[in-house]
Design a protein around this motif. Structure first.
Motif, PDB file in Angstrom:
ATOM      1  N   ARG A  97       7.369  30.073   1.920  1.00  0.00           N
ATOM      2  CA  ARG A  97       8.813  29.938   2.207  1.00  0.00           C
ATOM      3  C   ARG A  97       9.415  28.781   1.411  1.00  0.00           C
ATOM      4  O   ARG A  97      10.492  28.901   0.825  1.00  0.00           O
ATOM      5  CB  ARG A  97       8.982  29.704   3.714  1.00  0.00           C
ATOM      6  CG  ARG A  97      10.408  29.673   4.190  1.00  0.00           C
ATOM      7  CD  ARG A  97      10.488  29.624   5.705  1.00  0.00           C
ATOM      8  NE  ARG A  97       9.843  28.436   6.247  1.00  0.00           N
ATOM      9  CZ  ARG A  97       8.957  28.432   7.242  1.00  0.00           C
ATOM     10  NH1 ARG A  97       8.572  29.560   7.805  1.00  0.00           N
ATOM     11  NH2 ARG A  97       8.433  27.310   7.680  1.00  0.00           N
ATOM     12  N   ILE A 100       9.732  29.710  -2.304  1.00  0.00           N
ATOM     13  CA  ILE A 100      10.821  30.661  -2.552  1.00  0.00           C
ATOM     14  C   ILE A 100      12.170  29.964  -2.395  1.00  0.00           C
ATOM     15  O   ILE A 100      13.046  30.075  -3.254  1.00  0.00           O
ATOM     16  CB  ILE A 100      10.690  31.886  -1.614  1.00  0.00           C
ATOM     17  CG1 ILE A 100       9.442  32.690  -1.997  1.00  0.00           C
ATOM     18  CG2 ILE A 100      11.938  32.761  -1.667  1.00  0.00           C
ATOM     19  CD1 ILE A 100       9.058  33.774  -1.006  1.00  0.00           C
ATOM     20  N   LEU A 117      13.245  41.645  -6.890  1.00  0.00           N
ATOM     21  CA  LEU A 117      11.803  41.522  -6.686  1.00  0.00           C
ATOM     22  C   LEU A 117      11.252  42.839  -6.203  1.00  0.00           C
ATOM     23  O   LEU A 117      11.989  43.722  -5.764  1.00  0.00           O
ATOM     24  CB  LEU A 117      11.487  40.408  -5.682  1.00  0.00           C
ATOM     25  CG  LEU A 117      12.044  40.554  -4.269  1.00  0.00           C
ATOM     26  CD1 LEU A 117      11.110  41.340  -3.373  1.00  0.00           C
ATOM     27  CD2 LEU A 117      12.308  39.179  -3.669  1.00  0.00           C
ATOM     28  N   TYR A 123       8.999  40.541   4.720  1.00  0.00           N
ATOM     29  CA  TYR A 123       8.865  39.135   4.329  1.00  0.00           C
ATOM     30  C   TYR A 123      10.114  38.660   3.593  1.00  0.00           C
ATOM     31  O   TYR A 123      10.694  37.629   3.928  1.00  0.00           O
ATOM     32  CB  TYR A 123       7.623  38.940   3.455  1.00  0.00           C
ATOM     33  CG  TYR A 123       7.361  37.480   3.136  1.00  0.00           C
ATOM     34  CD1 TYR A 123       7.023  36.582   4.146  1.00  0.00           C
ATOM     35  CD2 TYR A 123       7.469  36.997   1.838  1.00  0.00           C
ATOM     36  CE1 TYR A 123       6.795  35.236   3.870  1.00  0.00           C
ATOM     37  CE2 TYR A 123       7.231  35.660   1.547  1.00  0.00           C
ATOM     38  CZ  TYR A 123       6.900  34.783   2.567  1.00  0.00           C
ATOM     39  OH  TYR A 123       6.679  33.447   2.294  1.00  0.00           O
ATOM     40  N   TYR A 124      10.554  39.435   2.602  1.00  0.00           N
ATOM     41  CA  TYR A 124      11.663  38.971   1.764  1.00  0.00           C
ATOM     42  C   TYR A 124      13.011  39.092   2.464  1.00  0.00           C
ATOM     43  O   TYR A 124      13.969  38.419   2.078  1.00  0.00           O
ATOM     44  CB  TYR A 124      11.640  39.699   0.419  1.00  0.00           C
ATOM     45  CG  TYR A 124      10.464  39.256  -0.421  1.00  0.00           C
ATOM     46  CD1 TYR A 124      10.437  37.999  -0.995  1.00  0.00           C
ATOM     47  CD2 TYR A 124       9.361  40.081  -0.591  1.00  0.00           C
ATOM     48  CE1 TYR A 124       9.358  37.572  -1.739  1.00  0.00           C
ATOM     49  CE2 TYR A 124       8.265  39.667  -1.334  1.00  0.00           C
ATOM     50  CZ  TYR A 124       8.274  38.402  -1.906  1.00  0.00           C
ATOM     51  OH  TYR A 124       7.193  37.978  -2.631  1.00  0.00           O
ATOM     52  N   PHE A 129      17.113  39.017   1.158  1.00  0.00           N
ATOM     53  CA  PHE A 129      16.981  40.174   0.265  1.00  0.00           C
ATOM     54  C   PHE A 129      17.098  41.463   1.067  1.00  0.00           C
ATOM     55  O   PHE A 129      16.619  41.546   2.193  1.00  0.00           O
ATOM     56  CB  PHE A 129      15.628  40.147  -0.456  1.00  0.00           C
ATOM     57  CG  PHE A 129      15.544  39.083  -1.507  1.00  0.00           C
ATOM     58  CD1 PHE A 129      16.007  39.314  -2.790  1.00  0.00           C
ATOM     59  CD2 PHE A 129      15.007  37.841  -1.211  1.00  0.00           C
ATOM     60  CE1 PHE A 129      15.939  38.329  -3.757  1.00  0.00           C
ATOM     61  CE2 PHE A 129      14.930  36.847  -2.165  1.00  0.00           C
ATOM     62  CZ  PHE A 129      15.402  37.087  -3.444  1.00  0.00           C
ATOM     63  N   SER A 149      14.827  44.536  -4.448  1.00  0.00           N
ATOM     64  CA  SER A 149      15.965  43.897  -3.803  1.00  0.00           C
ATOM     65  C   SER A 149      16.809  43.175  -4.825  1.00  0.00           C
ATOM     66  O   SER A 149      16.291  42.612  -5.781  1.00  0.00           O
ATOM     67  CB  SER A 149      15.490  42.881  -2.776  1.00  0.00           C
ATOM     68  OG  SER A 149      14.685  43.486  -1.819  1.00  0.00           O
ATOM     69  N   GLY A 156      18.136  31.124   1.421  1.00  0.00           N
ATOM     70  CA  GLY A 156      17.526  31.815   2.566  1.00  0.00           C
ATOM     71  C   GLY A 156      18.086  31.349   3.878  1.00  0.00           C
ATOM     72  O   GLY A 156      18.846  30.387   3.935  1.00  0.00           O
TER      73      GLY A 156
END
Ligand SMILES: CC(C)(COP(=O)(O)OP(=O)(O)OC[C@H]1O[C@@H](n2cnc3c(N)ncnc32)[C@H](O)[C@@H]1OP(=O)(O)O)[C@@H](O)C(=O)NCCC(=O)NCCS
Length: 158
Positions: A97, A100, A117, A123-124, A129, A149, A156
């Protein structure tokens, strides 16, 4: 505590070894790698996270890509990934995390306005995303496992 630094030439093989460890054999055969063929990763966005012993616990790379729309100008975007965190020593501690978020914040500061991606939507999705089914990837994409995405590179939300 991890130290995040832009990936240098000296980091390359250690990061490759980390990716080899974290992904199934043959990762280079995936369609997303066809978008990377002959193109260098973006050094200013690709990060290595080192633990206090100086060992790479995680890494993320970015490539520039062009997305051709049906109409209008092609879109300049980032391809996020690979991203990996060393198992079992560092996974689940929030390092993925952090990598990213940190890199997305850098991308935003540098004026990139889209990130693409191929990865697991659950997860994303945590980073804002959303799945797009309209992007056509090079072969040999396995459409059943395909998740692309496009998102503004906001750092985030979770
Ligand atoms: C995916 C990866 C980078 C996440 O790094 P990490 O540091 O372990 O993750 P974080 O600590 O930031 O987040 C952990 C959370 O993500 C979840 N998670 C991890 N991988 C996931 C996946 N593939 N799908 C859905 N959720 C996932 C964990 O269940 C955990 O959930 P929780 O917060 O509810 O407990 C790491 O697991 C990894 O290297 N995996 C192998 C390589 C890979 O699949 N890379 C991504 C594809 S490009």
């Amino acid at each position: 505590m991890y130290k995040f630094t832009p990936e240098s030439d000296a980091d390359w093989w250690e990061v490759e070894a980390l990716f080899d460890l974290c992904f199934a054999p043959g990762r280079n055969a995936l369609s997303s790698y066809r978008l990377r063929d002959g193109v260098a990763p973006l050094k200013d966005l690709s990060l290595v996270a080192r633990d206090p012993q100086g060992i790479a616990g995680g890494a993320i790379r970015y490539w520039p890509v062009r997305i051709a729309p049906e109409h209008g100008q092609s879109l300049r975007a980032l391809l996020l990934g690979p991203v990996a965190v060393h198992p079992p020593t560092h996974q689940g501690e929030g390092l993925g995390r952090m990598l990213i978020r940190e890199s997305l914040a850098l991308a935003q500061a540098k004026g990139w306005d889209r990130v693409m991606l191929v990865g697991d939507a659950p997860y994303y999705g945590r980073f804002g995303f959303t799945r797009l089914d309209t992007i056509e990837m090079p072969p040999p994409t396995n459409q059943s496992g395909f998740s692309a995405s496009l998102s503004p590179p906001a750092p985030g939300r979770d």
